[in-house]
Design an enzyme around this catalytic site. Structure first.
Site, short mmCIF file in Angstrom:
data_model
loop_
_atom_site.label_atom_id
_atom_site.label_comp_id
_atom_site.label_asym_id
_atom_site.label_seq_id
_atom_site.Cartn_x
_atom_site.Cartn_y
_atom_site.Cartn_z
N PRO A 77 -9.82 45.98 57.57
CA PRO A 77 -10.12 45.05 58.68
C PRO A 77 -11.21 45.59 59.60
O PRO A 77 -11.85 44.82 60.31
CB PRO A 77 -8.78 44.96 59.42
CG PRO A 77 -7.75 45.42 58.47
CD PRO A 77 -8.43 46.41 57.56
N GLU A 104 -0.67 51.74 56.55
CA GLU A 104 -1.52 51.66 57.75
C GLU A 104 -2.98 51.85 57.39
O GLU A 104 -3.88 51.56 58.17
CB GLU A 104 -1.09 52.74 58.77
CG GLU A 104 0.33 52.55 59.29
CD GLU A 104 0.57 51.08 59.70
OE1 GLU A 104 1.49 50.47 59.13
OE2 GLU A 104 -0.23 50.57 60.51
N ARG A 142 -19.69 35.36 40.26
CA ARG A 142 -20.34 34.07 40.01
C ARG A 142 -21.84 34.11 40.30
O ARG A 142 -22.57 33.17 40.01
CB ARG A 142 -19.66 32.93 40.79
CG ARG A 142 -19.52 33.10 42.27
CD ARG A 142 -18.60 32.08 42.88
NE ARG A 142 -18.99 30.70 42.64
CZ ARG A 142 -20.06 30.13 43.18
NH1 ARG A 142 -20.82 30.85 43.96
NH2 ARG A 142 -20.33 28.87 42.96
N ASP A 157 -25.18 26.48 46.30
CA ASP A 157 -23.93 26.76 47.01
C ASP A 157 -24.07 26.53 48.50
O ASP A 157 -25.15 26.67 49.07
CB ASP A 157 -23.59 28.25 46.88
CG ASP A 157 -22.84 28.53 45.61
OD1 ASP A 157 -22.77 29.70 45.24
OD2 ASP A 157 -22.38 27.56 44.99
C1 4FV Z 1 -8.21 43.72 54.88
C2 4FV Z 1 -8.96 42.69 55.45
C3 4FV Z 1 -6.84 44.11 55.26
C4 4FV Z 1 -4.96 46.52 56.30
C5 4FV Z 1 -3.88 47.52 56.14
C6 4FV Z 1 -4.56 46.70 54.00
C7 4FV Z 1 -5.02 45.74 55.03
C8 4FV Z 1 -3.59 47.61 54.68
N1 4FV Z 1 -8.94 44.30 53.93
N2 4FV Z 1 -10.16 42.66 54.79
N3 4FV Z 1 -8.63 41.85 56.43
N4 4FV Z 1 -6.37 45.26 54.72
O1 4FV Z 1 -6.19 43.43 56.05
O2 4FV Z 1 -10.12 43.65 53.89
O3 4FV Z 1 -3.86 48.92 54.26
#
Ligand code: 4FV
Length: 251
Positions: A77, A104, A142, A157
């Site tokens: 995230p 985490e 794609r 697209d």
């Molecule tokens: C996430 C996202 C995501 C966070 C903690 C995996 C999680 C756990 N990855 N974009 N939004 N990952 O939420 O890519 O480890």
């Protein structure tokens, strides 16, 4: 999760046609202790678990040994938000090593030493990076030449140009009283392209005005906006009976 994904749809076809090669590395296979542990409690305390560096380092090194020029991407995230431009740049890469975290997150030392890009698919929290990895795999696959059949090209697209796509219609001509816009049955492809551009522009203006900010528009697109302005001016003028104040906004 990935076995099925690799057998389905566009990815499945591209794998069969050897246009892309996909493989999964189970991080637990690279755990070195007898219990094959891949996560542990966080230093400094706190809730949740953290993915241990050793199994991750082993898995990433194994992937790199197969595809040394691949770009290593951590799905997190805290990463840059993924978009079509990123998909296009990844499609030009030799390969991608997509690191899917759980719990985490992963030990920061792996991020520092192995990760080229941190990428997020959106500001929400998943249980793991796997779904985000699939999003990237499909949107990049794609764009690999030949993966999309001739009938559907990535060029037209949404987000390949500046705008969201125009409306799409198919048979029946009338659905529950709703007819298809006649222009689409006119056979006049010049007029149809004009209509589609205008529809694309107005949908972008209404649904994603952020996509228009700072965009270089074509003369044709500017002419369409000017036509709207004129239409809006006439509507306001038609309100002449009521004092609606200066027409300042629409010069
Ligand atoms: C996430 C996202 C995501 C966070 C903690 C995996 C999680 C756990 N990855 N974009 N939004 N990952 O939420 O890519 O480890």
């Amino acid at each position: 999760m990935f076995q099925l994904f690799f057998q389905q749809g566009i990815i499945g076809r591209a794998v069969t046609k050897q246009q892309i090669d996909v493989s999964v590395f189970n991080i637990r296979d690279f755990a070195t202790d007898k219990h094959r542990v891949t996560d542990d409690r966080p230093y400094g305390g706190g809730s949740g678990m953290v993915m241990k560096p050793e199994p991750l380092a082993g898995a990433i090194r194994s992937a790199k040994s197969i595809s040394p020029d691949s770009k290593t991407v951590l799905l997190t995230p805290q990463g840059r938000t993924f978009d079509q431009a990123a998909a296009r740049s990844y499609a030009d890469c030799e390969g991608l090593i997509l690191v899917c975290g759980r719990y985490e997150g992963i030990d920061e030392r792996i991020d520092h030493r192995f990760v080229d890009d941190e990428v997020s698919i959106g500001d929400y929290v998943l249980m793991g990076g796997e779904l985000a990895a699939m999003v990237i795999m499909e949107s990049v696959a794609r764009l690999i030449p030949g993966v999309l059949g001739a009938e559907d090209s990535a060029e037209k697209d949404t987000f390949s140009g500046n705008f969201v796509e125009h409306a799409h219609y198919t048979r029946p001509y009338v659905f529950e009283g709703d007819a298809v816009p006649d222009i689409l049955l006119s056979g006049n492809h010049g007029k149809i392209d004009e209509w589609r551009l205008e529809m694309s522009l107005i949908r972008t203006f209404l649904k994603r005005p952020d996509l228009l900010k700072g965009k270089q528009l074509s003369i044709q697109e500017i002419d369409i906006l000017k036509k709207w302005c004129a239409d809006i001016k006439n509507i306001i003028k038609a309100q002449s009976s009521r004092d609606t104040g200066p027409l300042s906004g629409c010069q």
